[in-house]
Design an enzyme around this catalytic site. Structure first.
Site: not given
Length: 257
Positions: A74, A197
């Site tokens: 991530c 993101c």
């Protein structure tokens, strides 16, 4: 037993951060993690991140999706845990940490955190989209009228129809007249659109460059949660020295009983 937690966000992508260097957090309890991430019955977050010891780096990042299951890399979470490590006094303005996809470097300047992403060699170009892995799998597709686009509906449809249960993150992109690349992402594991993101905007910037559609350096990216920058080197079709830069901030802290 009480557990101190911290809430961080990076362009609206929010995470629960826990210092787990002494161990004790039940990382194998997916229901507990999902409950903590629930926005009605818990703290609320796109994911939960543990900061743990690592013998070969400053620390280790252990990431869980909001459904409680272990996640892949991530990017925004990596920038948040870097800011968290500096807050804890573990690192200064630079650090090295291990994540699910290997070793990363990061730099901190005020509230801005730059994260070096994994090198990328393969991009699969299809008729209407590209697929690449920037630490997490990403589908990148150009659309018109992105501001009003139904990202949740179309993202969910593509996530399952093209990629099955393992899934892929789905990014819809539109290049704006001012040269900024607008990106909206449906994230697997969250199973909804997120405000931003990190691995997704990295994938979008590289996919568009590979098609000759976004040549500026660094690439300016606009998400629902704010602006990011992506910079990289390209050599013989491979992408290296990839850096994701943007803000990462603590929101609040609290205690779990």
């Amino acid at each position: 037993m009480e557990q101190l937690f911290y809430k961080y966000q990076a362009t609206g992508n929010d995470f629960i951060l826990i210092d787990n260097r002494l161990g004790g957090f039940p990382g194998n309890d997916s229901s507990h993690i999902a409950n903590l991430c629930h926005r009605r019955f818990g703290i609320g977050a796109d994911g939960l991140i543990l900061l743990e010891n690592d013998p070969g780096a400053d620390f280790r990042m252990v990431y869980f999706n909001s459904d409680g299951r272990p996640g892949s890399m991530c990017g925004n979470g990596g920038r948040c845990i870097t800011a968290f490590a500096k807050f804890l006094g573990i690192v200064g303005d630079t650090c090295r940490f291990v994540a699910s996809d290997g070793l990363h470097e990061a730099r901190i300047s005020g509230e801005s955190v730059s994260l070096r992403m994994a090198d990328l060699g393969e991009i699969r170009h299809k008729k209407n989209y590209s697929f690449l892995n920037t630490g997490s799998p990403h589908h990148v597709q150009e659309v018109s009228g992105l501001e009003a686009y139904d990202v949740d509906r179309e993202g969910k449809r593509l996530r399952y129809s093209l990629y099955g249960e393992p899934g892929s993150n789905i990014n819809f992109v539109e290049l704006q007249p001012d040269g900024v690349l607008h990106v909206r992402t449906y994230e697997r594991g969250v199973e909804a659109e997120t405000y931003s993101c990190g691995t997704g905007v990295t994938a979008a910037a590289i996919a568009m460059e590979a098609q000759g559609k976004h040549p500026e350096q660094p690439r300016r990216i606009r998400t629902r949660g704010g602006d990011l920058e992506v910079a990289f080197r390209k050599d013989a079709g491979a992408y290296t020295d990839i850096w994701l830069t943007g803000p990462a901030r603590m929101v609040f802290k609290g205690t779990l009983s």
